[in-house]
Design a protein around this motif. Structure first.
Motif, PDB file in Angstrom:
ATOM      1  N   TRP A 206       8.059 -17.852 -15.048  1.00  0.00           N
ATOM      2  CA  TRP A 206       7.352 -18.937 -15.741  1.00  0.00           C
ATOM      3  C   TRP A 206       7.887 -19.101 -17.160  1.00  0.00           C
ATOM      4  O   TRP A 206       8.078 -20.223 -17.630  1.00  0.00           O
ATOM      5  CB  TRP A 206       5.858 -18.615 -15.789  1.00  0.00           C
ATOM      6  CG  TRP A 206       5.116 -18.890 -14.527  1.00  0.00           C
ATOM      7  CD1 TRP A 206       5.547 -18.663 -13.247  1.00  0.00           C
ATOM      8  CD2 TRP A 206       3.795 -19.433 -14.402  1.00  0.00           C
ATOM      9  NE1 TRP A 206       4.577 -19.011 -12.344  1.00  0.00           N
ATOM     10  CE2 TRP A 206       3.492 -19.483 -13.018  1.00  0.00           C
ATOM     11  CE3 TRP A 206       2.844 -19.850 -15.312  1.00  0.00           C
ATOM     12  CZ2 TRP A 206       2.278 -19.953 -12.550  1.00  0.00           C
ATOM     13  CZ3 TRP A 206       1.619 -20.311 -14.844  1.00  0.00           C
ATOM     14  CH2 TRP A 206       1.338 -20.374 -13.475  1.00  0.00           C
ATOM     15  N   LYS A 208      10.838 -18.476 -18.377  1.00  0.00           N
ATOM     16  CA  LYS A 208      12.142 -19.141 -18.385  1.00  0.00           C
ATOM     17  C   LYS A 208      11.986 -20.635 -18.139  1.00  0.00           C
ATOM     18  O   LYS A 208      12.627 -21.462 -18.798  1.00  0.00           O
ATOM     19  CB  LYS A 208      13.051 -18.524 -17.318  1.00  0.00           C
ATOM     20  CG  LYS A 208      13.575 -17.144 -17.673  1.00  0.00           C
ATOM     21  CD  LYS A 208      14.520 -16.630 -16.598  1.00  0.00           C
ATOM     22  CE  LYS A 208      15.108 -15.286 -16.979  1.00  0.00           C
ATOM     23  NZ  LYS A 208      16.014 -14.753 -15.936  1.00  0.00           N
ATOM     24  N   THR A 209      11.147 -21.007 -17.174  1.00  0.00           N
ATOM     25  CA  THR A 209      10.960 -22.420 -16.846  1.00  0.00           C
ATOM     26  C   THR A 209      10.348 -23.179 -18.016  1.00  0.00           C
ATOM     27  O   THR A 209      10.813 -24.264 -18.387  1.00  0.00           O
ATOM     28  CB  THR A 209      10.068 -22.558 -15.597  1.00  0.00           C
ATOM     29  OG1 THR A 209      10.704 -21.908 -14.489  1.00  0.00           O
ATOM     30  CG2 THR A 209       9.842 -24.022 -15.252  1.00  0.00           C
ATOM     31  N   GLU A 212      12.861 -23.807 -20.851  1.00  0.00           N
ATOM     32  CA  GLU A 212      13.798 -24.898 -20.573  1.00  0.00           C
ATOM     33  C   GLU A 212      13.133 -26.260 -20.748  1.00  0.00           C
ATOM     34  O   GLU A 212      13.732 -27.193 -21.293  1.00  0.00           O
ATOM     35  CB  GLU A 212      14.353 -24.758 -19.154  1.00  0.00           C
ATOM     36  CG  GLU A 212      15.267 -23.563 -18.968  1.00  0.00           C
ATOM     37  CD  GLU A 212      15.819 -23.483 -17.558  1.00  0.00           C
ATOM     38  OE1 GLU A 212      16.164 -24.544 -16.996  1.00  0.00           O
ATOM     39  OE2 GLU A 212      15.889 -22.372 -16.994  1.00  0.00           O
ATOM     40  N   ILE A 228       3.072 -26.775 -14.873  1.00  0.00           N
ATOM     41  CA  ILE A 228       3.131 -25.742 -13.835  1.00  0.00           C
ATOM     42  C   ILE A 228       1.792 -25.610 -13.137  1.00  0.00           C
ATOM     43  O   ILE A 228       1.712 -25.492 -11.912  1.00  0.00           O
ATOM     44  CB  ILE A 228       3.574 -24.396 -14.450  1.00  0.00           C
ATOM     45  CG1 ILE A 228       5.037 -24.482 -14.902  1.00  0.00           C
ATOM     46  CG2 ILE A 228       3.389 -23.257 -13.458  1.00  0.00           C
ATOM     47  CD1 ILE A 228       5.563 -23.221 -15.544  1.00  0.00           C
ATOM     48  N   HIS A 233       4.580 -23.805  -9.838  1.00  0.00           N
ATOM     49  CA  HIS A 233       5.833 -23.382 -10.477  1.00  0.00           C
ATOM     50  C   HIS A 233       7.057 -23.718  -9.635  1.00  0.00           C
ATOM     51  O   HIS A 233       8.097 -24.121 -10.163  1.00  0.00           O
ATOM     52  CB  HIS A 233       5.798 -21.875 -10.759  1.00  0.00           C
ATOM     53  CG  HIS A 233       7.048 -21.360 -11.391  1.00  0.00           C
ATOM     54  ND1 HIS A 233       7.905 -20.486 -10.760  1.00  0.00           N
ATOM     55  CD2 HIS A 233       7.613 -21.635 -12.600  1.00  0.00           C
ATOM     56  CE1 HIS A 233       8.932 -20.230 -11.553  1.00  0.00           C
ATOM     57  NE2 HIS A 233       8.778 -20.903 -12.664  1.00  0.00           N
ATOM     58  N   LYS A 237      10.112 -25.839 -11.169  1.00  0.00           N
ATOM     59  CA  LYS A 237      11.419 -25.186 -11.294  1.00  0.00           C
ATOM     60  C   LYS A 237      12.482 -25.949 -10.519  1.00  0.00           C
ATOM     61  O   LYS A 237      13.609 -26.138 -10.997  1.00  0.00           O
ATOM     62  CB  LYS A 237      11.323 -23.747 -10.797  1.00  0.00           C
ATOM     63  CG  LYS A 237      12.621 -22.971 -10.903  1.00  0.00           C
ATOM     64  CD  LYS A 237      12.452 -21.554 -10.399  1.00  0.00           C
ATOM     65  CE  LYS A 237      13.762 -20.780 -10.469  1.00  0.00           C
ATOM     66  NZ  LYS A 237      13.595 -19.395  -9.950  1.00  0.00           N
ATOM     67  N   LEU A 240      13.443 -29.050 -12.362  1.00  0.00           N
ATOM     68  CA  LEU A 240      14.209 -28.710 -13.554  1.00  0.00           C
ATOM     69  C   LEU A 240      15.656 -28.393 -13.208  1.00  0.00           C
ATOM     70  O   LEU A 240      16.583 -28.760 -13.942  1.00  0.00           O
ATOM     71  CB  LEU A 240      13.554 -27.514 -14.244  1.00  0.00           C
ATOM     72  CG  LEU A 240      13.971 -27.191 -15.667  1.00  0.00           C
ATOM     73  CD1 LEU A 240      13.649 -28.355 -16.593  1.00  0.00           C
ATOM     74  CD2 LEU A 240      13.257 -25.928 -16.137  1.00  0.00           C
ATOM     75  N   GLN A 241      15.857 -27.730 -12.095  1.00  0.00           N
ATOM     76  CA  GLN A 241      17.207 -27.331 -11.697  1.00  0.00           C
ATOM     77  C   GLN A 241      18.055 -28.517 -11.240  1.00  0.00           C
ATOM     78  O   GLN A 241      19.279 -28.405 -11.183  1.00  0.00           O
ATOM     79  CB  GLN A 241      17.136 -26.294 -10.571  1.00  0.00           C
ATOM     80  CG  GLN A 241      16.601 -24.943 -11.016  1.00  0.00           C
ATOM     81  CD  GLN A 241      16.398 -23.990  -9.866  1.00  0.00           C
ATOM     82  OE1 GLN A 241      16.217 -24.401  -8.713  1.00  0.00           O
ATOM     83  NE2 GLN A 241      16.435 -22.693 -10.158  1.00  0.00           N
TER      84      GLN A 241
END
Length: 360
Positions: A206, A208-209, A212, A228, A233, A237, A240-241
């Protein structure tokens, strides 16, 4: 204590290192080896650097050192091992301007107090990347720059007296924050956000997400956490990726809308083996309500078994006549039983239906 001249003048007035009169700036290397000087390792170096001819540097090797000597001339006091390996105890009195105590990778654990003395210009001195457990007091003039420190003795508000600038501060020990920079390839800004979330008890994934999202979209950590909690999550995530754009990130999160009654395999409660399994789905933009015709829609069909058996996977095409994504799947050779139909899109919207395949 090693006195290392940067420049020396011999008796004939020529540069040299033998029979020299030392001229600042000087480098003093402090290490707790051999018998300590009468005034202590670091105090001896500080006393030597209290020379008004220039701003010296005191390099402190790993160990624990007591400080009592007042600093009366500008000096940079830096460690070689950082706060994890170098501790200062006692009272650090700053009686001059131009003092630097610690910088990134060169800070200290400071168990005693630090004080700018009355009448001195505190605005020209700095404390950085230290783990501070005593108080930092500015009894002088101006504001003391004490940013990028870890306040382990109760927090910055409880540990400061007078005009002391503490933000941004380190949410965890300086060595821990530096390890995030080194191990995860983070910038300092990323490591501060990440470390703050870890300090608040959030799991690493969490943290790290959220880090970013905050840096990409310029929103607060609380707002990123709310995403989130709202979307979960995994979905955040994944979105985001798949993008470097904040606008597209929000579009992926929002997904497509699938209006009720707009098709799907559930319209067929059962299908006889050999008959087509008809699947149709309408998806629309959640903001405008307009039909979406250029989405990537995938169709997966599985049969309840142990283990689960995938019997079909493919792309569901858009049928312009129907105005929907539709296909008829050949069920020839399928075993009678319960089947699950999963329809997913490139914006992470998905649906699930169940159909019974029966014998002829």
């Amino acid at each position: 204590v090693i006195f290392s001249p940067w420049l020396g003048i011999d008796p004939d007035g020529q540069p040299g290192t033998v029979g020299v009169q030392l001229i600042s700036p000087m480098l003093y290397v402090v290490d707790d080896v051999g018998l300590p000087p009468a005034d202590g390792y670091l105090d001896t170096a500080i006393a030597a650097s209290n020379d008004p001819t220039g701003r010296d540097v005191i390099e402190v090797r790993p160990g624990s050192y007591d400080v009592d000597e007042e600093i009366t001339d500008g000096v940079a006091i830096l460690s070689t091992g950082g706060a994890c390996e170098t501790t200062l105890t006692g009272q650090i009195d700053i009686g001059t301007a131009g003092v630097l105590l610690g910088e990134m990778r060169s800070g200290f654990r400071i168990d005693g107090n630090v004080r700018v003395l009355p009448g001195k210009d505190a605005s020209l001195s700095e404390l950085h990347w230290n783990d501070l457990y005593g108080t930092v007091e500015n009894a002088g003039n101006g504001t003391l720059d004490a940013t990028y420190n870890f306040w382990g003795g109760g927090g910055a508000s409880a540990q400061t007296i007078g005009a002391v600038d503490t933000y941004p501060f380190l949410p965890l020990s300086s060595c821990t924050i530096i390890s995030y920079v080194d191990d995860f390839g983070m910038t300092v800004a990323e490591a501060l956000i990440f470390g703050g979330l870890i300090a608040d008890g959030y799991p690493e994934g969490w943290a790290k997400t959220v880090t970013e999202i905050v840096l990409m979209c310029g929103i607060s950590e609380e707002q990123a956490l709310a995403l989130i909690f709202e979307y979960n999550h995994g979905r955040v995530k994944s979105a985001l990726q798949r993008t470097n754009s904040c606008a597209e990130f929000y579009e992926l999160l929002e997904g497509y809308a699938m209006p009720a009654g707009a098709g799907g395999a559930a319209e067929q409660q059962s299908v006889v083996v050999g008959d087509p399994l008809n699947v149709a789905l309408l998806i629309v933009d959640p903001l405008t309500g307009d039909a979406v015709t250029d989405a990537l829609v995938t169709l997966t069909v599985t049969r309840d078994a142990d283990p689960v058996e995938i019997v079909y996977f493919g792309v569901l095409p858009y049928d312009t006549d129907l105005g929907m994504y539709a296909s008829g799947i050949d069920t020839t050779g399928w075993e009678p039983g319960t089947y699950h139909i999963y329809i997913g899109t490139d914006r992470m919207t998905w649906s699930e239906d169940v159909v019974e395949i029966t014998a002829p």
